[in-house]
Design an enzyme around this catalytic site. Structure first.
Site, PDB file in Angstrom:
ATOM      1  N   ARG A 149       0.830  -1.202   0.000  1.00  0.00           N
ATOM      2  CA  ARG A 149       0.000   0.000   0.000  1.00  0.00           C
ATOM      3  C   ARG A 149       0.867   1.255   0.000  1.00  0.00           C
ATOM      4  O   ARG A 149       0.936   1.982  -0.979  1.00  0.00           O
ATOM      5  CB  ARG A 149      -0.934  -0.013   1.219  1.00  0.00           C
ATOM      6  CG  ARG A 149      -2.120   0.961   1.121  1.00  0.00           C
ATOM      7  CD  ARG A 149      -1.780   2.427   1.348  1.00  0.00           C
ATOM      8  NE  ARG A 149      -1.169   2.696   2.648  1.00  0.00           N
ATOM      9  CZ  ARG A 149      -0.704   3.883   2.989  1.00  0.00           C
ATOM     10  NH1 ARG A 149      -0.741   4.908   2.149  1.00  0.00           N
ATOM     11  NH2 ARG A 149      -0.144   4.065   4.182  1.00  0.00           N
ATOM     12  N   HIS A 183       6.191   4.473  12.577  1.00  0.00           N
ATOM     13  CA  HIS A 183       6.387   4.375  11.127  1.00  0.00           C
ATOM     14  C   HIS A 183       7.443   5.403  10.732  1.00  0.00           C
ATOM     15  O   HIS A 183       7.186   6.611  10.779  1.00  0.00           O
ATOM     16  CB  HIS A 183       5.056   4.662  10.431  1.00  0.00           C
ATOM     17  CG  HIS A 183       5.111   4.691   8.943  1.00  0.00           C
ATOM     18  ND1 HIS A 183       4.412   3.800   8.159  1.00  0.00           N
ATOM     19  CD2 HIS A 183       5.764   5.498   8.069  1.00  0.00           C
ATOM     20  CE1 HIS A 183       4.629   4.072   6.884  1.00  0.00           C
ATOM     21  NE2 HIS A 183       5.453   5.106   6.802  1.00  0.00           N
ATOM     22  N   CYS A 222       5.329   9.854   0.580  1.00  0.00           N
ATOM     23  CA  CYS A 222       4.011  10.441   0.788  1.00  0.00           C
ATOM     24  C   CYS A 222       3.726  11.372  -0.368  1.00  0.00           C
ATOM     25  O   CYS A 222       4.491  12.308  -0.610  1.00  0.00           O
ATOM     26  CB  CYS A 222       3.943  11.207   2.108  1.00  0.00           C
ATOM     27  SG  CYS A 222       2.339  12.021   2.371  1.00  0.00           S
ATOM     28  N   ASN A 252      10.216   4.689   2.855  1.00  0.00           N
ATOM     29  CA  ASN A 252      10.157   4.142   4.200  1.00  0.00           C
ATOM     30  C   ASN A 252      11.443   3.387   4.501  1.00  0.00           C
ATOM     31  O   ASN A 252      12.179   2.993   3.605  1.00  0.00           O
ATOM     32  CB  ASN A 252       8.977   3.172   4.304  1.00  0.00           C
ATOM     33  CG  ASN A 252       7.650   3.834   4.066  1.00  0.00           C
ATOM     34  OD1 ASN A 252       7.274   4.745   4.782  1.00  0.00           O
ATOM     35  ND2 ASN A 252       6.915   3.374   3.065  1.00  0.00           N
TER      36      ASN A 252
END
Length: 303
Positions: A16, A207, A240, A249
């Site tokens: 995702r 996160h 993002c 990430n």
């Protein structure tokens, strides 16, 4: 430093959070990646998000992807939703773990969902009630918890106030998002310490992005603070779309490599994970930033 935990839970978010920041890839490739990740030993996977295709076209095939993946009984799968319509789609697809997002920064929240933080919190209260009524759990992800690309520093008290609000509204879990990699060990300590003082019982997940190379240091700091749940993305996929400069990430294989070498169990097969990272690299058609992927999973320093 406090004693390290014996085990850590990692949620894989590449299907995702990773793929939504790439050019759209074929549905079959998404399914192949999800199936590969389900076979690595990872216990949690963020599989899809149910958003309007005009907002995030990379997730337009979420229903098709989810209907065709091989769902492992050993894996807890979750979906991200932006609103009631997304929650209805997630519930209809069979998800029992659902995530919703609000930004600690008003500016980022408006760029993300065209609403103020306060307006989103009101929406989330209704979503939590809706999800609980359908037998699903609600995790609230607080984006820009450690800094905002538009507003700069974010006061930890503002983050803690949001946590107080959503816990009062019934949130089952909280996650703190390092949306543009602004987190440092000091910022992690400030946020986690204040939240734990005010809400000691709510489960917390962190996160981290590796924009400035601090993700692993932040994880070590969080472990010292008693946090044992983290997001990571195979190959370092992600970012993002509403945060300028937000690179990937932290790579799941880098986190597992470090934790394994520290004697902390993740339940994940590092060799299988590196194979999945190589697959992710082929799927998106570019080199990914993972050092473990480049060096190989069993590289060790010898003293």
């Amino acid at each position: 430093m406090n004693p390290m935990p014996g085990s850590v839970s990692i949620r894989e978010v590449a299907p995702r959070d990773g793929l939504q920041n790439e050019d759209p890839v074929p549905t079959a490739a998404k399914i192949e990646l999800l199936d590969a990740l389900s076979g690595t030993g990872v216990r949690r996977i963020e599989a899809v998000s149910f958003v309007h295709p005009k907002a995030i076209p990379q997730m337009a095939d979420a229903d098709a992807v989810w209907s065709q993946v091989r769902k492992s009984p050993a894996v807890r799968y979750s979906a991200l939703v932006p609103n009631s319509r997304g929650a209805q789609r997630a519930l209809a697809a069979g998800f029992t773990e659902v995530e919703v997002v609000v930004s600690a920064s008003d500016t980022h929240n408006k760029r993300n969902v065209n609403r103020s933080t306060a307006e989103s919190l009101d929406d989330i209260a209704a979503l939590i009630e809706e999800l609980h009524g359908a037998g699903a759990s609600a995790e609230v992800i607080i984006a820009t918890s450690f800094g905002c690309p538009f507003e700069g520093d974010v006061d930890p008290k503002r983050v803690a106030d949001i946590v107080d609000r959503v816990v009062a509204d019934g949130a089952d879990r909280i996650a703190f998002g390092d949306t543009t990699g602004m987190a440092t060990p000091r910022r992690v300590t400030d946020v986690v310490t204040l939240v734990r003082e005010r809400q000691p019982d709510i489960p917390v997940l962190l996160h981290f992005h590796n924009t400035r190379g601090t993700a692993l240091a932040n994880i070590l700091t969080a472990l010292d603070l008693g946090i044992t749940e983290f997001d990571a993305s195979v190959g370092g996929l992600g970012g993002c779309p509403y945060a300028p400069g937000a690179t990937g990430n932290v790579a799941t294989e880098e986190v597992v490599h470090m934790l394994e070498d520290m004697g902390i169990d993740t339940g994940i097969d590092l060799d299988a994970l590196v194979e999945a990272a190589a697959l992710a690299q082929r799927v998106v058609g570019r080199e990914l930033p993972s050092g473990v992927l480049r060096a190989g999973p069993r590289t060790r320093l010898v003293s």
